[in-house]
Write an enzyme that holds these catalytic residues in place. Structure first.
Site, PDB file in Angstrom:
ATOM      1  N   HIS A   1      65.838  98.035   8.998  1.00 19.01           N
ATOM      2  CA  HIS A   1      65.723  99.444   9.377  1.00 19.01           C
ATOM      3  C   HIS A   1      64.833 100.214   8.406  1.00 19.01           C
ATOM      4  CE1 HIS A   1      69.699 100.660   7.121  1.00 19.01           C
ATOM      5  NE2 HIS A   1      68.673 100.807   6.315  1.00 19.01           N
TER       6      HIS A   1
ATOM      7  N   ASN B   1      68.699  94.947   7.562  1.00 21.39           N
ATOM      8  CA  ASN B   1      68.446  94.525   8.953  1.00 21.39           C
ATOM      9  C   ASN B   1      67.071  94.990   9.418  1.00 21.39           C
ATOM     10  OD1 ASN B   1      68.866  97.246   9.060  1.00 21.39           O
ATOM     11  ND2 ASN B   1      70.529  97.189  10.565  1.00 21.39           N
TER      12      ASN B   1
ATOM     13  N   GLU C   1      67.935 101.949  13.383  1.00 25.01           N
ATOM     14  CA  GLU C   1      68.610 100.649  13.455  1.00 25.01           C
ATOM     15  C   GLU C   1      68.023  99.802  14.586  1.00 25.01           C
ATOM     16  OE1 GLU C   1      70.338 100.185  10.889  1.00 25.01           O
ATOM     17  OE2 GLU C   1      72.337 101.032  10.986  1.00 25.01           O
TER      18      GLU C   1
ATOM     19  N   ASP D   1      66.647 110.607   5.970  1.00 18.80           N
ATOM     20  CA  ASP D   1      67.834 110.358   6.787  1.00 18.80           C
ATOM     21  C   ASP D   1      69.045 111.027   6.153  1.00 18.80           C
ATOM     22  OD1 ASP D   1      68.033 108.607   4.616  1.00 18.80           O
ATOM     23  OD2 ASP D   1      67.755 106.805   5.821  1.00 18.80           O
TER      24      ASP D   1
END
Ligand code: GLP
Length: 243
Positions: free
Chosen positions: A138, A136, A143, A68
């Protein structure tokens, strides 16, 4: 099927992750690795660099793709995740930048994502994806909510990711608001996946990843559906023994 391995602490986690990565490199010397940055895999990368330095690991044919990248950064920006990958993996393991597949944040996002996917396909896909777990749920910057077949793309970061990424760069205002991420579809297609998870703050999200049915709300839970060989390596803080 996910195999979960729990280690006593972060040091043991890093050694076990390094062993798993080294085994892949020994079996497939020109493997294409999908490589996370973030804090968790850094211990494993240090162990691998030490092994290579003493001649116990040959990484000369290894290929690497970044997982990423923040959007809108110029080459050389201090927050570049490619730069972090260079410092923590490419340089210590002496991997030629020319062979790496990057998500180039200086290009228009659609162009960067298309070039990335084409390069991954041309390289025969990922042999091993080394992933960390976001607070969270991810993976990369997929996301929640995210579909299992989400493509490589530009995504807005959630407030939770902005807060958690602030620790890397100093302040929330230093965290870019958008990122390019390898899509769920490509990473789940990796022939092997290694998810590394450490610390009590990951306990609840790891439990949702492993113990609940897969859902878009917890991106990492899609690992339960991955066709390849999936190993979750967690330390005892992240995965306490069940009573
Ligand atoms: C970050 C990155 C991920 C990373 C994850 C966990 O936001 N986008 O690639 O794997 O969150 O990071 P850490 O290992 O620092 O907890």
């Amino acid at each position: 099927m996910i195999r979960t391995v729990v280690t006593a602490d972060y040091e043991a986690l890093s050694a076990a992750a390094a062993d798993a990565i080294a085994a892949t490199v020994e079996r497939t010397p020109d493997a294409l690795l999908l490589l996370a940055t973030g804090d968790t895999p850094m211990g494993a990368y240090r162990v691998l660099a030490e092994r290579r330095a003493r001649g116990a690991l040959d990484t000369s044919r290894l290929r690497v793709a970044q997982l990423d990248e923040y959007a809108g950064l110029a080459h050389g920006d201090r927050r570049s995740l490619y730069g972090w990958m260079e410092r923590s993996f490419l340089e210590p393991l002496s991997i030629a930048a020319a062979g790496t597949i990057r998500l180039d944040a200086s290009l228009p996002p659609a162009v960067a994502c298309q070039a990335y996917d084409a390069a991954v396909a041309a390289a025969g896909g990922f042999e091993l994806a080394i992933l960390g777990l976001g607070p969270n749920g991810h993976l990369g910057f997929n996301e929640p909510p995210v579909a299992r077949d989400a493509p490589t793309r530009l995504v807005p970061l959630t407030p939770e990711s902005i807060v958690s990424n602030a620790r890397y760069w100093g302040d929330e205002d230093d965290v870019p608001r958008e990122a390019l991420t390898c899509g769920m579809a490509s990473m789940l297609a990796a022939r092997q996946i290694l998810l590394v998870v450490s610390g009590p703050h990951k306990r609840e999200i790891l439990s949702r990843t492993l113990d609940e049915a897969p859902s878009a709300e917890v991106p990492a839970s899609w690992l339960q559906d991955a066709p390849g060989d999936v190993v979750v390596l967690a330390d005892r803080d992240a995965r306490p023994a069940t009573p």
